[in-house]
Motif scaffolding. Structure first.
Motif, PDB file in Angstrom:
ATOM      1  N   GLY B  42      -3.917  26.024  25.030  1.00 31.73           N
ATOM      2  CA  GLY B  42      -3.854  26.237  23.751  1.00 31.73           C
ATOM      3  C   GLY B  42      -3.116  27.341  23.308  1.00 31.73           C
ATOM      4  O   GLY B  42      -2.854  27.879  22.240  1.00 31.73           O
ATOM      5  N   SER B  43      -1.977  27.595  24.235  1.00 30.82           N
ATOM      6  CA  SER B  43      -1.152  28.912  24.173  1.00 30.82           C
ATOM      7  C   SER B  43      -0.020  28.374  23.446  1.00 30.82           C
ATOM      8  O   SER B  43       0.953  28.968  22.889  1.00 30.82           O
ATOM      9  CB  SER B  43      -0.589  29.611  25.232  1.00 30.82           C
ATOM     10  OG  SER B  43      -0.060  28.698  26.178  1.00 30.82           O
ATOM     11  N   GLY B  44       0.237  27.083  23.716  1.00 33.44           N
ATOM     12  CA  GLY B  44       1.476  26.480  23.143  1.00 33.44           C
ATOM     13  C   GLY B  44       2.757  26.861  23.970  1.00 33.44           C
ATOM     14  O   GLY B  44       3.753  26.392  23.586  1.00 33.44           O
ATOM     15  N   GLN B  45       2.566  27.310  24.945  1.00 37.13           N
ATOM     16  CA  GLN B  45       3.767  27.807  25.992  1.00 37.13           C
ATOM     17  C   GLN B  45       3.551  26.822  27.277  1.00 37.13           C
ATOM     18  O   GLN B  45       2.690  26.322  27.577  1.00 37.13           O
ATOM     19  CB  GLN B  45       3.462  29.038  26.524  1.00 37.13           C
ATOM     20  CG  GLN B  45       3.618  30.410  25.460  1.00 37.13           C
ATOM     21  CD  GLN B  45       3.011  31.782  25.775  1.00 37.13           C
ATOM     22  OE1 GLN B  45       2.326  31.676  26.668  1.00 37.13           O
ATOM     23  NE2 GLN B  45       3.432  32.650  25.252  1.00 37.13           N
ATOM     24  N   ALA B  46       4.736  26.486  27.734  1.00 38.95           N
ATOM     25  CA  ALA B  46       4.799  25.705  28.860  1.00 38.95           C
ATOM     26  C   ALA B  46       4.313  26.523  30.122  1.00 38.95           C
ATOM     27  O   ALA B  46       4.546  27.784  30.219  1.00 38.95           O
ATOM     28  CB  ALA B  46       6.299  25.292  29.238  1.00 38.95           C
ATOM     29  N   ALA B  47       3.567  25.948  31.133  1.00 44.39           N
ATOM     30  CA  ALA B  47       3.285  26.533  32.312  1.00 44.39           C
ATOM     31  C   ALA B  47       4.562  27.075  33.017  1.00 44.39           C
ATOM     32  O   ALA B  47       5.629  26.223  33.348  1.00 44.39           O
ATOM     33  CB  ALA B  47       2.642  25.879  33.113  1.00 44.39           C
ATOM     34  N   SER B  48       4.622  28.379  33.508  1.00 45.32           N
ATOM     35  CA  SER B  48       5.734  29.156  34.165  1.00 45.32           C
ATOM     36  C   SER B  48       5.468  29.552  35.460  1.00 45.32           C
ATOM     37  O   SER B  48       6.628  29.966  36.125  1.00 45.32           O
ATOM     38  CB  SER B  48       6.360  30.239  33.069  1.00 45.32           C
ATOM     39  OG  SER B  48       5.233  31.110  33.125  1.00 45.32           O
ATOM     40  N   GLY B  49       4.186  29.619  35.934  1.00 47.97           N
ATOM     41  CA  GLY B  49       3.921  29.981  37.235  1.00 47.97           C
ATOM     42  C   GLY B  49       4.573  29.214  38.070  1.00 47.97           C
ATOM     43  O   GLY B  49       5.032  27.976  38.034  1.00 47.97           O
TER      44      GLY B  49
END
Lengths: 380, 58
Positions: B42-49
């Protein structure tokens, strides 16, 4: 009477039971404080990930949910109860993860990796090594947190192996891989659940008649582990993993010691160089790894289980532990994960490499179980 | 004096504390105001880990 009542009160005040309550309360308070301090200092997501790690560590240690031990039980005693619990947990995670990944592909990613020569070989070697130290990726961390001396010795070498395996990963992967084709959507979930059911049926058939059961303790453990693993996916945007974080710890040390990692195809790539530059307290797998250790410690201390003496083992056993630790780390990077990142998270998010990992690592485990007494690792 | 699991755990926590102290002194400073949303979903951000299953170059 009043005098006796006063004595009784004094006895209760200083009783071992009362001091245990204080000790246990202090443990929980300390863990919660760490979570809140991290959330305030680095961000709420990172505090939450540490909390998830604490939960995983406490569940694995407290309810004796593991990977290496149950596989050993199946191989030696044809007891599949622990494997049934693993398959149940994976099925529960898959049931939530497949729809989540299908609907939120931009925000969430699965543990998808290609099948290849090095991947299969890595999983096979990992299976051998995890039986030597009786601890897989999560198991070594949990065992270390509860003071197991074998795990305490293996863990730093696991980390070094993970760093080296990642450093060589591009070369190994270039030996040959098949194109990535993860299962997805409703059909993918159906295939995954059916395959998990078939695997359970196979172990049921192979099991000793008296061992065909799934104890309530393991059902609860599987449900809690699944819930926390889904939480990891929702919070971090990626499934539960272990070995990347261990290698990163060594990469940070190597970088600070002056080793030029920029020239390395893996650690020098932009994404990993960025992780090395950032704090471990903002790295997903590092946080859950630290939580696994901490959660297991809390349970061990809660049970007053830290007073066990360290067993006397011959030099050969300690040497084998060091070698197995290195092998665990190195092989799990080639295999694109350990029992958690590849087997548990791979299968539950639709990666076929998780299934191949399962078969190869189980074959390796059959050998590892036989090697353990030869290397004088069995308890005396 | 015989060594027990307690001694092993103490040594482990000393090492972890040292690792974290070293990490904090050699890394970009923590900044809660630039932290990602509490939930990736729901953050609208791409997974970056980073994850162990990620293939090189992915």
């Amino acid at each position: 009477m009043a005098h006796l009542a006063h004595d009784d009160r004094e006895r209760v005040k200083h009783s071992p039971q009362r001091s245990r309550v204080w000790g246990r309360s202090a443990l929980l308070l300390a863990a919660l404080s760490l979570v809140l301090i991290l959330a305030a200092a680095a961000g709420a997501r990172f505090g939450l990930l540490l909390l998830i790690g604490f939960g995983l560590g406490a569940t694995l240690e407290g309810l004796r949910f593991g990977f290496a031990g149950p596989w050993r039980a199946m191989i030696l005693r044809r007891d599949p109860s622990g494997i049934f619990a693993q398959l149940l947990a994976i099925a529960l995670v898959a049931t939530a993860a497949f729809p989540l990944l299908a609907q939120n592909g931009g925000e969430l990613i699965g543990a998808h990796a290609p099948i290849g020569f090095a991947m299969v070989g890595g999983a096979f070697v990992f299976g051998i090594a995890m039986q030597l130290v009786l601890g897989c990726g999560s198991g070594t961390l949990v065992n270390a947190g509860s003071g197991n001396p074998i795990a305490l010795v293996a863990l730093p070498f696991f980390a070094i192996g993970s760093f080296l395996g990642a450093a060589h990963l591009n070369w190994w992967t270039a030996l040959g891989t098949v194109p990535l084709a993860p299962l997805s959507g409703a059909a993918g979930l159906g295939v995954t659940l059916a395959a998990l059911g078939l695997a359970a049926a196979l172990f049921w058939v192979l099991a000793d008649h008296d061992n065909r059961r799934l104890p309530r303790r393991l059902v609860i453990a599987a449900a809690v582990v699944a819930l926390l693993a889904i939480g990891n996916l929702v919070v971090a945007g990626q499934p539960w993993g272990v070995v990347y974080g261990l290698g990163l710890w060594v990469a940070k040390g190597a970088s600070a010691a002056g080793v030029d990692l920029a020239a390395n195809p893996f650690w020098g790539s932009a994404a990993h160089a960025e992780r090395i530059a950032q704090s471990l307290l903002t790295d997903v797998t590092s946080l859950t790894n630290l939580g696994l250790i901490g959660g297991a410690f809390i349970v061990a201390a809660w049970r007053a289980g830290l007073s066990q003496p360290i067993p006397r083992l011959p030099a050969l056993a300690w040497a084998a532990t060091i070698f197995a630790g290195l092998a665990l780390g190195y092989s799990s990077r080639l295999a694109f994960g350990c029992n958690v990142g590849a087997f548990f998270s791979g299968i539950s998010t639709g990666s076929l490499h998780g299934w191949v990992w399962f078969v190869a690592a189980f074959a390796g485990s059959v050998i590892g179980v036989r090697l353990r007494p030869l290397l004088q690792l069995e308890a005396r | 004096m015989s060594l027990s699991r307690k001694h092993g755990v103490i040594a482990l926590f000393v090492i972890i504390a040292g690792l974290l102290a070293f990490d904090l002194s050699h890394s970009a400073p923590l900044d809660p105001f630039r932290a990602p949303a509490i939930l990736a979903l729901g953050s609208g951000q791409a997974a970056s880990g980073a994850h162990c299953a990620a293939a090189p170059g992915s």
